[in-house]
Scaffold this motif. Structure first.
Motif, PDB file in Angstrom:
ATOM      1  N   LYS A 132      32.204  61.303  74.752  1.00 49.92           N
ATOM      2  CA  LYS A 132      31.164  60.897  73.820  1.00 49.92           C
ATOM      3  C   LYS A 132      29.865  61.704  73.985  1.00 49.92           C
ATOM      4  O   LYS A 132      28.918  61.510  73.233  1.00 49.92           O
ATOM      5  CB  LYS A 132      30.942  59.384  73.878  1.00 49.92           C
ATOM      6  CG  LYS A 132      30.204  58.822  75.046  1.00 49.92           C
ATOM      7  CD  LYS A 132      29.852  57.357  74.720  1.00 49.92           C
ATOM      8  CE  LYS A 132      28.677  56.885  75.528  1.00 49.92           C
ATOM      9  NZ  LYS A 132      28.941  56.041  76.647  1.00 49.92           N
ATOM     10  N   LYS A 166      27.215  64.825  73.755  1.00 50.72           N
ATOM     11  CA  LYS A 166      26.918  65.791  72.690  1.00 50.72           C
ATOM     12  C   LYS A 166      27.481  67.162  73.061  1.00 50.72           C
ATOM     13  O   LYS A 166      27.427  67.586  74.203  1.00 50.72           O
ATOM     14  CB  LYS A 166      25.391  65.870  72.521  1.00 50.72           C
ATOM     15  CG  LYS A 166      24.963  66.035  71.079  1.00 50.72           C
ATOM     16  CD  LYS A 166      23.459  65.815  70.932  1.00 50.72           C
ATOM     17  CE  LYS A 166      22.794  67.140  70.689  1.00 50.72           C
ATOM     18  NZ  LYS A 166      21.833  67.621  71.616  1.00 50.72           N
ATOM     19  N   LYS A 167      28.037  67.844  72.049  1.00 49.64           N
ATOM     20  CA  LYS A 167      28.626  69.162  72.296  1.00 49.64           C
ATOM     21  C   LYS A 167      27.528  70.230  72.215  1.00 49.64           C
ATOM     22  O   LYS A 167      26.638  70.081  71.398  1.00 49.64           O
ATOM     23  CB  LYS A 167      29.729  69.466  71.277  1.00 49.64           C
ATOM     24  CG  LYS A 167      30.728  68.339  71.059  1.00 49.64           C
ATOM     25  CD  LYS A 167      31.645  68.131  72.262  1.00 49.64           C
ATOM     26  CE  LYS A 167      32.614  66.990  72.077  1.00 49.64           C
ATOM     27  NZ  LYS A 167      32.130  65.630  72.117  1.00 49.64           N
TER      28      LYS A 167
END
Ligand SMILES: [Zn+2]
Length: 288
Positions: A253, A255-256
């Motif tokens: 979950k 952030k990329k």
């Protein structure tokens, strides 16, 4: 409580360099602990050994490194004058199979099919990617299995259970049913972030699932021998699986692109053999 430092992280790190090929074994002592009944745990360098001794001979689980074989033989001789008749490998890594050939004069070596394949054909080092050469013929398992296999010896029922790919693609647990002891191989280790050998078919998700499946089958009060670390309980192994699950969920979950800071809540785990930077890519493969 998930971020408490596993207590033995520091000691375990010293015992687990990169499969120990260049390690000095002269100072290593083999410590023997009675686990239950005639089942013993032997600690030296490399993976924990389980041994059951009786009139029918010795059955051993894992063999550490070849240079330690004389010391392991001496430790076993204190328990029984009988030879090692069977040696079961929990997986192919050299810190568990390096001593195989040293026991092959009396012992039939038993392991899952993929252990033999990787020992016979050679493999790659999980951290460096360097080739690991094929093992000598005497080190190869002569009995291989893919489904539960049972040894009946000295009134004990020893179940070698092939697990789904987790630490590697050839992991087994060994369950001494009467003594109520289970050797979990490297699917359960206590040195912090685990090594998950993705280069040899392992996966974090697989490790969690393998643990959950196996732990559901064994008695809650079984004594657990981890691949590395001190004698443990079923609750310890469950907690380890839940921690891995929480790490996977956190990575999924995040952030990329996912940075190593996602593992900050588990910082103490990174004080062991595997650092957060090394464990993150192993998690990312399964974090979906
Ligand atoms: Zn291993």
């Amino acid at each position: 409580m998930r971020n408490l430092l596993p207590a033995f992280v520091v000691a375990a790190t010293a015992a687990f360099p990169a499969f120990g090929q260049q390690q000095d074994f002269s100072k290593v002592e083999i410590k023997t602990t009675r686990v239950s009944g005639n089942v013993f745990m032997l600690e030296g360098a490399g993976g924990n050994i389980a041994a059951i001794v009786g009139d029918d001979g010795i059955v051993m689980v894992d063999a550490q490194y070849a240079p330690l074989a004389p010391k392991i033989h001496a430790a076993l001789a204190k328990l029984s004058p009988k030879p090692v008749r069977f040696l079961i490998n929990t997986h192919f890594h050299g810190d568990h199979t390096g001593g195989n050939a040293e026991f092959a004069d009396t012992a039939a070596i038993i392991a899952s099919t993929n252990v033999r394949k990787r020992l016979e054909n050679g493999s790659v080092h999980p951290l460096t990617g360097k080739p690991i050469p094929p093992a000598p013929a005497a080190a190869l398992p002569i009995v291989t299995f893919d489904s539960p296999t049972v040894l009946h010896i000295d009134g004990e029922e020893i179940r070698a259970i092939a697990l789904r790919p987790g630490h590697t693609d050839g992991d087994s647990a060994v369950w001494f049913v009467k003594a109520n002891v289970v050797h979990l191989g490297d699917d359960f280790v206590t040195y912090g972030f685990p090594l998950v050998d993705v280069a040899n078919g392992g996966s974090v998700k697989g490790m969690i699932d393998a643990l959950d499946e196996l732990l559901a089958r064994i008695p809650a009060d079984a004594k657990i021998i981890p691949g590395h670390g001190p004698l443990s309980t079923v609750a310890d192994a469950r907690k380890f699986a839940r921690s891995l699950e929480e790490m996977l969920a956190a990575v999924a979950k995040a952030k990329k692109p996912v940075g190593v800071e996602v593992l900050a809540p588990w910082a103490p785990w990174g004080q062991g053999f595997i650092k957060a930077e090394q464990f993150l890519p192993m998690l990312l493969r399964d974090a979906k």
